[in-house]
Design a protein around this motif. Structure first.
Motif, mmCIF file in Angstrom:
data_model
loop_
_atom_site.group_PDB
_atom_site.id
_atom_site.type_symbol
_atom_site.label_atom_id
_atom_site.label_comp_id
_atom_site.label_asym_id
_atom_site.label_seq_id
_atom_site.Cartn_x
_atom_site.Cartn_y
_atom_site.Cartn_z
ATOM 1 N N SER A 27 -13.039 -2.049 -13.163
ATOM 2 C CA SER A 27 -12.239 -3.213 -12.756
ATOM 3 C C SER A 27 -11.832 -4.036 -13.964
ATOM 4 O O SER A 27 -10.688 -4.485 -14.086
ATOM 5 C CB SER A 27 -13.033 -4.090 -11.776
ATOM 6 O OG SER A 27 -13.298 -3.403 -10.580
ATOM 7 N N ALA A 28 -12.765 -4.247 -14.875
ATOM 8 C CA ALA A 28 -12.460 -5.022 -16.086
ATOM 9 C C ALA A 28 -11.700 -4.187 -17.107
ATOM 10 O O ALA A 28 -10.814 -4.693 -17.800
ATOM 11 C CB ALA A 28 -13.756 -5.555 -16.691
ATOM 12 N N LEU A 29 -12.026 -2.890 -17.187
ATOM 13 C CA LEU A 29 -11.386 -2.029 -18.180
ATOM 14 C C LEU A 29 -9.885 -1.903 -17.958
ATOM 15 O O LEU A 29 -9.112 -1.771 -18.919
ATOM 16 C CB LEU A 29 -12.033 -0.644 -18.155
ATOM 17 C CG LEU A 29 -11.438 0.416 -19.094
ATOM 18 C CD1 LEU A 29 -11.522 -0.039 -20.547
ATOM 19 C CD2 LEU A 29 -12.133 1.747 -18.916
ATOM 20 N N GLN A 30 -9.451 -1.966 -16.696
ATOM 21 C CA GLN A 30 -8.030 -1.753 -16.425
ATOM 22 C C GLN A 30 -7.147 -2.849 -17.036
ATOM 23 O O GLN A 30 -5.962 -2.634 -17.263
ATOM 24 C CB GLN A 30 -7.774 -1.644 -14.927
ATOM 25 C CG GLN A 30 -8.135 -2.873 -14.117
ATOM 26 C CD GLN A 30 -7.899 -2.667 -12.627
ATOM 27 O OE1 GLN A 30 -6.893 -2.085 -12.224
ATOM 28 N NE2 GLN A 30 -8.819 -3.135 -11.806
ATOM 29 N N TYR A 31 -7.730 -4.010 -17.332
ATOM 30 C CA TYR A 31 -6.953 -5.044 -18.023
ATOM 31 C C TYR A 31 -6.377 -4.498 -19.326
ATOM 32 O O TYR A 31 -5.214 -4.743 -19.668
ATOM 33 C CB TYR A 31 -7.831 -6.266 -18.316
ATOM 34 C CG TYR A 31 -7.134 -7.311 -19.159
ATOM 35 C CD1 TYR A 31 -6.334 -8.283 -18.562
ATOM 36 C CD2 TYR A 31 -7.253 -7.318 -20.546
ATOM 37 C CE1 TYR A 31 -5.680 -9.235 -19.329
ATOM 38 C CE2 TYR A 31 -6.607 -8.260 -21.313
ATOM 39 C CZ TYR A 31 -5.823 -9.223 -20.707
ATOM 40 O OH TYR A 31 -5.169 -10.148 -21.473
ATOM 41 N N PHE A 32 -7.202 -3.754 -20.058
ATOM 42 C CA PHE A 32 -6.777 -3.243 -21.352
ATOM 43 C C PHE A 32 -5.821 -2.061 -21.201
ATOM 44 O O PHE A 32 -5.041 -1.783 -22.109
ATOM 45 C CB PHE A 32 -8.005 -2.853 -22.175
ATOM 46 C CG PHE A 32 -8.936 -4.007 -22.409
ATOM 47 C CD1 PHE A 32 -8.665 -4.942 -23.389
ATOM 48 C CD2 PHE A 32 -10.061 -4.190 -21.613
ATOM 49 C CE1 PHE A 32 -9.502 -6.033 -23.588
ATOM 50 C CE2 PHE A 32 -10.904 -5.266 -21.806
ATOM 51 C CZ PHE A 32 -10.626 -6.188 -22.789
ATOM 52 N N LEU A 33 -5.870 -1.380 -20.068
ATOM 53 C CA LEU A 33 -4.894 -0.322 -19.818
ATOM 54 C C LEU A 33 -3.507 -0.907 -19.584
ATOM 55 O O LEU A 33 -2.498 -0.311 -19.974
ATOM 56 C CB LEU A 33 -5.328 0.509 -18.603
ATOM 57 C CG LEU A 33 -6.672 1.239 -18.741
ATOM 58 C CD1 LEU A 33 -7.011 1.960 -17.444
ATOM 59 C CD2 LEU A 33 -6.635 2.213 -19.902
ATOM 60 N N PHE A 34 -3.457 -2.080 -18.966
ATOM 61 C CA PHE A 34 -2.178 -2.760 -18.746
ATOM 62 C C PHE A 34 -1.746 -3.573 -19.969
ATOM 63 O O PHE A 34 -0.595 -3.999 -20.049
ATOM 64 C CB PHE A 34 -2.267 -3.682 -17.528
ATOM 65 C CG PHE A 34 -2.175 -2.971 -16.213
ATOM 66 C CD1 PHE A 34 -0.967 -2.440 -15.774
ATOM 67 C CD2 PHE A 34 -3.291 -2.805 -15.413
ATOM 68 C CE1 PHE A 34 -0.875 -1.784 -14.556
ATOM 69 C CE2 PHE A 34 -3.209 -2.155 -14.202
ATOM 70 C CZ PHE A 34 -1.999 -1.628 -13.770
ATOM 71 N N HIS A 35 -2.677 -3.802 -20.896
ATOM 72 C CA HIS A 35 -2.372 -4.560 -22.123
ATOM 73 C C HIS A 35 -2.871 -3.759 -23.330
ATOM 74 O O HIS A 35 -3.842 -4.161 -23.997
ATOM 75 C CB HIS A 35 -3.027 -5.942 -22.093
ATOM 76 C CG HIS A 35 -2.628 -6.782 -20.923
ATOM 77 N ND1 HIS A 35 -3.213 -6.663 -19.680
ATOM 78 C CD2 HIS A 35 -1.689 -7.751 -20.799
ATOM 79 C CE1 HIS A 35 -2.661 -7.523 -18.843
ATOM 80 N NE2 HIS A 35 -1.736 -8.197 -19.496
ATOM 81 N N PRO A 36 -2.238 -2.634 -23.619
ATOM 82 C CA PRO A 36 -2.761 -1.726 -24.655
ATOM 83 C C PRO A 36 -2.741 -2.298 -26.070
ATOM 84 O O PRO A 36 -3.452 -1.790 -26.938
ATOM 85 C CB PRO A 36 -1.843 -0.509 -24.550
ATOM 86 C CG PRO A 36 -0.571 -1.036 -23.947
ATOM 87 C CD PRO A 36 -1.003 -2.114 -23.009
ATOM 88 N N LEU A 37 -1.956 -3.332 -26.322
ATOM 89 C CA LEU A 37 -1.896 -3.922 -27.665
ATOM 90 C C LEU A 37 -2.797 -5.141 -27.809
ATOM 91 O O LEU A 37 -2.821 -5.780 -28.857
ATOM 92 C CB LEU A 37 -0.454 -4.318 -28.007
ATOM 93 C CG LEU A 37 0.576 -3.198 -28.022
ATOM 94 C CD1 LEU A 37 1.932 -3.736 -28.448
ATOM 95 C CD2 LEU A 37 0.149 -2.062 -28.944
ATOM 96 N N PHE A 38 -3.547 -5.450 -26.760
ATOM 97 C CA PHE A 38 -4.390 -6.644 -26.785
ATOM 98 C C PHE A 38 -5.676 -6.356 -27.554
ATOM 99 O O PHE A 38 -6.400 -5.414 -27.250
ATOM 100 C CB PHE A 38 -4.734 -7.079 -25.365
ATOM 101 C CG PHE A 38 -5.541 -8.357 -25.298
ATOM 102 C CD1 PHE A 38 -4.909 -9.582 -25.268
ATOM 103 C CD2 PHE A 38 -6.931 -8.318 -25.287
ATOM 104 C CE1 PHE A 38 -5.639 -10.756 -25.213
ATOM 105 C CE2 PHE A 38 -7.676 -9.483 -25.237
ATOM 106 C CZ PHE A 38 -7.025 -10.705 -25.199
#
Length: 636
Positions: A27-38
């Protein structure tokens, strides 16, 4: 309960708990999948240093930093893997941190299985839940030094506390010894910052005292495999500095550490402000107070409470002592408080479900309900991230040599400027009072550092040392630092030079930096990145950056009624950045209008606000006319 039924219920419960753990983690990891440059600022600069180490450069000799080298070595791992993958280095780093998190959880689970007969082992699955809770709250601080420290030290703390409290015997099985060695090796992450060794010493002393390990009968427990592994590993870590070039060791001992210790005051804040000035600080302070109060109530219920309380108290004292409003410094308090609260929940549930029927009901109903909640949480996160991603303009990451797409919100003005005015492999020099705004853009663009100094934090620190002591040696060091920048410009020939305005610009101006090393070396000004506070200089040719004129024109277009996202896309600027500019412009206008003196002017405020949009249209026409005249070579 019959043994067969008992085993069936246990399998049933563990299946749902495992699924819940995985879903919560993703659930938390998907944030970085949607924001790959973050990626966080500090994490990006250590990734860049990791890349330099892979290229054969030596820390403190070939590039400069204040911190111990362990974080650079650790960052070299994701930097290495990124060379063989077609993903952004920032996303590879995120995956690496989550891999470390899963490894930490697996060590706690292995400890649970090894000490399953221990009276306190039942709380360890709840410690994993607390670790998951902590991990799901890490975004900007994902992969910070304190984050790595907590992930790798917690298994040692739990294992050691159970080992020392197990008065029956010291466990000597092969599996236990292998686990102890692995956990002792992981505990070496306390050396990621020198002050973190205090945590280890305090917790070790408290745990040994509480368990009676200093007594003659139990003294052999002190030198169990996990502790011996830590001691030997620490000795080897300190000895490895003997293989460093002498120049590097001298720079670390005589330059980096003294300057940091003396000049760090420049970044200090009020302790009260650090605790309660942000939502994150307030939440963590509340978690700390709650977990510590409950620990007092349940003090005798578990041998793990006192070691965790001593860790949490030490972490809080260290945060208050350093008084810097950087959220990652509060992360050990946040993580330990969450683990403590989950362990205290385990104690409460055990008290509640003391009978066979309540325990069966809790196992049979609680685990699937937790899984349903995990699925609901995952869907909530996914809906929010997907909606944001689809609602914004996206950019193809092939321009960065990667596959995938990212929101234009992730393209900061410095990153856009670097991509426009340089090519892959070029050197970029950024001089600012912090890591940002030069990093992460230089890393994400795939450019090389343009100096041995990847950031300019040493400049205000040296200036602070000079002000506090009046010692002229700091003036000489400051003068030499500017000369070092000039030497690096000559050596690396950076395609772009970013200089932060304010104190950094003044320190450089006083020493003739621009005349000697910038304009005097063929660099031309591209203007200024508004709201980033960075002046940009390009080597050997003219150009234009999104400076004051272009930024003003964009803001005026939006205020005149044009769609903000379309204006941002047309100028290849982040919509979030443009919105910040517009909000600041509106605030300035409202302040100017509302600040009229008392009398007849104040009665005009409403009318002025109502006619503001009309005025912006006229101003926009004037700006376009001025630009047209400028392009034709005539003076406006």
């Amino acid at each position: 309960m019959k043994p067969v039924l008992h085993r069936a219920v246990a399998v049933y419960m563990w299946v749902f708990l495992t699924l819940s753990f995985l879903v919560f983690s993703l659930s938390a990891l998907q944030y970085f999948l949607f924001h790959p440059l973050f990626i966080g600022n500090d994490q990006s600069v250590y990734l860049a240093m990791g890349q330099l180490v892979l290229d054969g450069l030596v820390p403190y000799r070939d590039f400069f930093d204040f911190n111990a080298p362990l974080i650079i070595y650790l960052s070299a791992l994701p930097a290495f893997f990124s060379r063989f993958l077609i993903l952004p280095v920032s996303l590879v780093f995120d995956f690496f941190v989550y891999l470390c998190y899963f490894f930490s959880c697996s060590l706690v689970l292995a400890t649970y299985l090894q000490f399953k007969g221990h009276k306190d082992s039942y709380v360890l699955p709840f410690a994993i839940a607390g670790l998951t809770w902590m991990q799901s709250n890490q975004y900007l601080d994902l992969g910070q030094r304190e984050h790595f420290f907590f992930l790798f030290y917690l298994p040692y703390l739990l294992f050691r506390a159970l080992r020392l409290s197990d008065s029956a015997r010291i466990r000597r099985g092969m599996a236990c010894n292998i686990l102890a060695v692995v956990i002792g090796f992981c505990a070496l992450l306390v050396h990621i910052k020198p002050q973190l060794l205090i945590f280890f010493l305090v917790v070790e002393l408290v745990t040994c005292y509480k368990s009676g390990a200093f007594s003659k009968e139990k003294r052999k427990l002190l030198f169990a495999p996990e502790f011996l592994t830590f001691l030997v590993g620490s000795l080897l870590y300190f000895l490895h500095f003997a293989f460093y070039p002498r120049e590097a060791v001298m720079n670390l001992l005589n330059e980096a550490i003294p300057i940091y210790a003396m000049g760090f005051k420049w970044y200090e804040n009020s302790t009260i402000a650090c605790l309660v000035s942000t939502n994150s600080g307030i939440n963590t302070t509340f978690l700390f107070a709650s977990s510590m109060l409950l620990a007092v109530a349940f003090y005798s219920r578990s041998a793990l409470l006192l070691p965790l309380v001593s860790f949490n108290g030490t972490a809080f004292a260290m945060f208050a002592f350093f008084s810097t409003n950087w959220t990652y410094r509060y992360l050990p308090v946040q993580g330990c408080s969450m683990v403590l609260l989950m362990i205290e929940l385990a104690i409460l549930l055990r008290l509640f479900a003391s009978g066979g029927l309540p325990r069966f009901a809790l196992q049979f109903l609680g685990s699937p309900l937790l899984f349903i909640y995990a699925i609901f949480t995952f869907y909530q996160y996914y809906s929010a991230y997907a909606a944001t991603f689809l609602a914004t303009e996206n950019v193809d990451l092939r321009s960065l040599g990667c596959l995938g797409f990212a929101s234009t919100r992730e393209l900061s003005p410095p990153l856009v400027c670097i991509l426009r005015h340089s090519k892959p492999g070029d050197a970029i020099l950024s001089i600012s009072q912090g890591v940002a705004p030069g990093y992460p853009p230089v890393l994400l663009a795939g450019r090389r550092p343009g100096s041995r100094f990847l950031h300019g934090m040493h400049l205000p620190m040296l200036d602070t040392c000079l002000e506090r002591t009046g010692d002229l040696k700091y003036k000489r060091k400051l003068d030499q630092a500017v000369l070092d920048y000039g030497e690096d410009i000559e050596k690396f020939k950076p395609a772009l030079i970013f200089v932060q305005d304010g104190e950094i610009e003044e320190l450089l101006k006083q020493r003739g930096f621009f005349e000697k090393f910038v304009t005097g070396k063929g660099y031309v000004s591209l203007g200024k990145l508004n709201f980033e506070g960075m002046k940009v200089f390009k080597r050997g040719s003219s150009g234009q950056v999104s400076g004051p004129d272009e930024a003003k024109a964009m803001v005026l277009e939006v205020l005149a009624g044009k769609d903000l996202s379309k204006v941002a896309a047309a100028h290849n600027v982040s919509a979030a950045t443009l919105k910040t500019w517009v909000d600041k412009a509106r605030s300035g206008i409202d302040l100017a209008v509302g600040d009229a003196s008392s009398g007849g002017e104040i009665s005009l405020m409403t009318e002025l606000v109502q006619t503001r949009q009309k005025l912006f249209g006229k101003i926009l026409e004037i700006e376009k006319l001025k630009q047209a005249l400028k392009n034709s070579g005539k003076q406006p």
